[in-house]
Design an enzyme around this catalytic site. Structure first.
Site, PDB file in Angstrom:
ATOM      1  N   ARG A 150       0.828  -1.209   0.000  1.00  0.00           N
ATOM      2  CA  ARG A 150       0.000   0.000   0.000  1.00  0.00           C
ATOM      3  C   ARG A 150       0.860   1.256   0.000  1.00  0.00           C
ATOM      4  NH1 ARG A 150      -3.602  -0.756   5.054  1.00  0.00           N
ATOM      5  NH2 ARG A 150      -1.580  -1.464   5.732  1.00  0.00           N
TER       6      ARG A 150
ATOM      7  N   ASN B 145      -6.215  -2.755   2.027  1.00  0.00           N
ATOM      8  CA  ASN B 145      -6.209  -4.206   2.132  1.00  0.00           C
ATOM      9  C   ASN B 145      -7.642  -4.705   2.184  1.00  0.00           C
ATOM     10  OD1 ASN B 145      -3.422  -4.350   2.237  1.00  0.00           O
ATOM     11  ND2 ASN B 145      -3.324  -4.554   4.439  1.00  0.00           N
TER      12      ASN B 145
END
Length: 94
Positions: free
Chosen positions: A20, A38
């Site tokens: 990320r 996520n």
């Protein structure tokens, strides 16, 4: 210049490998806005928008990912651009 918006699901070893954060950095270097988070199934979801060439570049990067990731597949589809601007951010929670 044309705008493009995509929703992409990244499969593989993409959680707990700085995916990320690296996606955020890459998108912001490219000038692409949106978010990354996520998912509870182990995938990472990316929603991004920007100039078509910049979004295409981020999509190509997603197939490789962060240095510690192992991307096996990226599913994506286009959505109608909304004209959103600003940095791509990390969202928490599935």
């Amino acid at each position: 210049m044309s705008r493009k918006r995509i929703r992409a699901t990244v499969h593989g070893r993409v959680q707990r490998v700085a995916f990320r954060e690296c996606t955020r950095q890459e998108a912001n270097q490219l000038g692409v806005s949106g978010w990354v988070r996520n998912q509870s199934d182990g995938t990472v979801l990316v929603l991004c928008e920007g100039e078509a060439s910049q979004v295409d570049a981020l999509l190509a990067w997603l197939s490789i990912g962060s240095p510690y990731a192992m991307v096996t597949k990226v599913d994506w589809h286009e959505e109608e651009p909304l004209g959103e601007a600003g940095p791509l951010v990390i969202r928490y929670g599935a």
